[in-house]
Design a protein around this motif. Structure first.
Motif, mmCIF file in Angstrom:
data_model
loop_
_atom_site.group_PDB
_atom_site.id
_atom_site.type_symbol
_atom_site.label_atom_id
_atom_site.label_comp_id
_atom_site.label_asym_id
_atom_site.label_seq_id
_atom_site.Cartn_x
_atom_site.Cartn_y
_atom_site.Cartn_z
ATOM 1 N N GLY A 275 0.732 -0.989 0.056
ATOM 2 C CA GLY A 275 0.128 0.010 0.043
ATOM 3 C C GLY A 275 0.745 1.174 -0.169
ATOM 4 N N PHE A 276 0.537 2.295 -0.557
ATOM 5 C CA PHE A 276 1.148 3.510 -0.772
ATOM 6 C C PHE A 276 0.994 4.375 0.476
ATOM 7 C CE2 PHE A 276 -0.582 3.603 -5.366
ATOM 8 C CZ PHE A 276 0.403 2.565 -5.741
ATOM 9 N N TYR B 111 -7.151 5.812 -4.444
ATOM 10 C CA TYR B 111 -5.993 5.977 -5.454
ATOM 11 C C TYR B 111 -4.889 5.193 -4.757
ATOM 12 C CZ TYR B 111 -9.213 9.762 -6.728
ATOM 13 O OH TYR B 111 -10.192 10.297 -7.415
ATOM 14 N N GLY B 112 -4.912 4.249 -3.852
ATOM 15 C CA GLY B 112 -4.020 3.185 -3.598
ATOM 16 C C GLY B 112 -3.305 3.762 -2.117
ATOM 17 N N THR B 113 -3.528 4.971 -1.481
ATOM 18 C CA THR B 113 -3.021 5.342 -0.105
ATOM 19 C C THR B 113 -3.595 4.265 0.931
ATOM 20 O OG1 THR B 113 -2.728 7.542 -0.837
ATOM 21 C CG2 THR B 113 -2.545 7.117 1.446
ATOM 22 N N THR B 114 -2.803 3.555 1.543
ATOM 23 C CA THR B 114 -3.244 3.064 2.690
ATOM 24 C C THR B 114 -2.841 3.439 4.086
ATOM 25 O OG1 THR B 114 -1.037 1.511 2.598
ATOM 26 C CG2 THR B 114 -3.213 0.751 1.368
ATOM 27 N N LYS C 58 -4.826 4.580 6.812
ATOM 28 C CA LYS C 58 -4.627 4.385 8.156
ATOM 29 C C LYS C 58 -3.961 5.624 8.452
ATOM 30 C CE LYS C 58 -3.492 2.123 12.131
ATOM 31 N NZ LYS C 58 -4.428 1.723 12.972
ATOM 32 N N LEU C 59 -4.458 6.345 9.845
ATOM 33 C CA LEU C 59 -3.847 7.518 9.956
ATOM 34 C C LEU C 59 -2.608 7.121 10.904
ATOM 35 C CD1 LEU C 59 -6.985 9.332 10.992
ATOM 36 C CD2 LEU C 59 -5.856 9.473 8.773
ATOM 37 N N LEU C 60 -1.523 7.624 10.671
ATOM 38 C CA LEU C 60 -0.343 7.241 11.256
ATOM 39 C C LEU C 60 0.402 8.213 12.245
ATOM 40 C CD1 LEU C 60 2.150 6.093 7.989
ATOM 41 C CD2 LEU C 60 0.631 4.567 9.895
ATOM 42 N N GLY C 61 -0.076 9.344 12.515
ATOM 43 C CA GLY C 61 0.374 10.571 13.390
ATOM 44 C C GLY C 61 0.292 11.696 12.329
ATOM 45 N N MET C 62 0.627 12.820 13.184
ATOM 46 C CA MET C 62 0.606 14.102 12.805
ATOM 47 C C MET C 62 1.669 14.796 12.154
ATOM 48 S SD MET C 62 -2.695 15.076 12.607
ATOM 49 C CE MET C 62 -2.439 16.850 12.208
ATOM 50 N N HIS C 63 1.722 15.704 11.111
ATOM 51 C CA HIS C 63 2.929 16.492 10.903
ATOM 52 C C HIS C 63 2.426 17.729 10.922
ATOM 53 C CE1 HIS C 63 4.876 18.115 6.898
ATOM 54 N NE2 HIS C 63 5.737 18.592 8.098
ATOM 55 N N LEU C 64 3.431 18.587 11.769
ATOM 56 C CA LEU C 64 3.139 19.884 11.757
ATOM 57 C C LEU C 64 3.883 20.763 10.644
ATOM 58 C CD1 LEU C 64 2.907 20.609 15.771
ATOM 59 C CD2 LEU C 64 0.962 19.686 14.106
#
Length: 399
Positions: free
Chosen positions: A57-58, A89-92, A125-131
């Motif tokens: 998965g992307f 669109y392939g994002t996992t 899947k939400l992995l975590g945040m980017h500020l």
């Protein structure tokens, strides 16, 4: 949901080779087997790929929105809808990204993330945040709101990190007063420090790298190249990212932010092992062209989407990306001449390593999460699977 899933009759892209006629067996959300041939798996739900590609998965480590929603909208539903949109669109897996904003809006976004993560079952899947910000060079702000751009403030960033354990990465301009100390501090907390929206020269970036900044955020965008000071030339951030072999880079491979020659140059110098493909997508990704808003609905920037990119209304500048992950892979193959396995590496195992999730994600190996995407020769997505669950099927979507 079946406890066992069998995906067969496909070209499996592994870290080592392409298995021409392979089968993947999934059990309890994990990859159990990756084998050549059509193996018998009793009681399994079967997916016959009819010769299509089966890939990891992307993983999109820099994304702001999609499907008409932005992570800064301040509610959990926006997170969930964006995750569902990009799964088509392939994002996992994805790392939701903020824009420079008022502090209270940032806290609301972080709270919304926590809410959404508990309900995150139907999309990527939400992995975590980017500020992304607010510690930027003002004249390299791009579409970031100049009202909120400032130098790193220890009281502020320590307060932010004390309130949230969901922050995975933070992008900043390393030449600002206090930026080196900021980088050291967030790395001590296990957070990835990235160089972004910066006027730094090579010497600034080298010092930053030595103190924890290991990634260049959207290389070429909102950063300087060779520059002159008092008649003397200096290598800029772009050259620094190329010269520091161990520095990772991410690129918006939409073919607009970076045209084909620059995609080829990044690939030639940094290679697939140090280059991550990102969408940097705003809310208009996956939507028809026309008017849109960059950032939150309540006070975002009006933009127009045309030519595959978001622009300021006067068309003097780009204002954001509307790319999807499949488009990035297609462009690296068709525009930059990158072999398919390496283009896949740039959006799977490389971003997985950069974000520290390579133990579970980024490649099709037994024991890893069953995050899988099936696509044809044109990188048209057929099926997206997250943790063994089918979250998108082109066939079902067409019904």
């Amino acid at each position: 949901m079946h406890s066992i899933l069998k995906i067969f009759n496909g070209k499996i892209i592994t870290p080592y080779r392409i298995i021409a006629n392979g089968t993947i067996v999934v059990s309890e959300g994990k990859i159990r087997e990756v084998k050549e041939g059509n193996i018998e798996v009793p009681d399994a739900l079967e997916i016959d790929t009819a010769g299509k590609y089966i890939a990891p998965g992307f993983i999109d480590i820099h994304i702001h929105g999609g499907g008409g929603h932005d992570f800064m909208d301040g509610n959990a539903d926006a997170f969930l809808k964006i995750a569902e949109t990009h799964a088509q669109y392939g994002t996992t897996s994805m790392v939701p990204t903020t824009l420079t904003s008022e502090k209270e809006d940032l806290f609301q976004t972080l709270a919304s993330y926590e809410q959404a993560k508990k309900q995150n079952s139907k999309g990527a899947k939400l992995l975590g945040m980017h500020l992304e910000g607010p510690y930027f060079a003002l004249n390299q702000r791009g579409a970031q709101d100049p009202r909120y751009i400032r130098n790193p403030d220890p009281n502020e960033y320590k307060d932010v990190l004390a309130r949230s354990s969901s922050i995975l990465r933070w992008s900043a301009a390393p030449e600002l007063p206090g930026a080196i100390e900021f980088g050291k501090y967030i790395r001590s907390k296990g957070i990835l420090a990235a160089v972004a929206h910066t006027d730094a020269i090579y010497e600034d970036v080298l010092e930053a790298f030595e103190n924890g900044y290991s990634l260049a955020t959207h290389l070429y965008s909102a950063m300087n190249g060779v520059t002159r000071r008092n008649a003397f030339r200096y290598a800029g951030t772009v050259e620094a990212a190329f010269l520091i072999d161990e520095m990772d880079v991410e690129i918006i491979a939409d073919g607009v932010h970076l045209p084909a020659p620059l995609l080829k140059l990044v690939y030639k110098i940094k290679g697939p092992g140090r280059t991550a493909l990102i969408t940097d997508a705003m809310r208009a990704a996956g939507m028809p062209p026309g008017d849109s808003i960059l950032g939150p609905l309540k006070n975002g920037l009006k933009v127009i989407v045309e030519d595959g990119v978001a622009k300021l209304p006067d068309r003097t500048s780009f204002a954001g990306s509307v790319a999807t992950a499949d488009r990035l892979v297609r462009n690296m193959i068709n525009l930059a001449g990158v072999p398919l396995p390496e283009a896949i590496q740039m959006i799977t195992s490389t971003p997985a390593r950069i974000m520290g999730v390579e133990k579970n994600k980024g490649s099709l190996l037994p024991g890893k999460d069953a995050d899988i995407v099936i696509f044809d020769d044109q990188i048209t997505i057929d099926t997206t699977i997250v943790n063994g669950n089918i979250v998108y099927s082109r066939e079902l979507a067409a019904v």
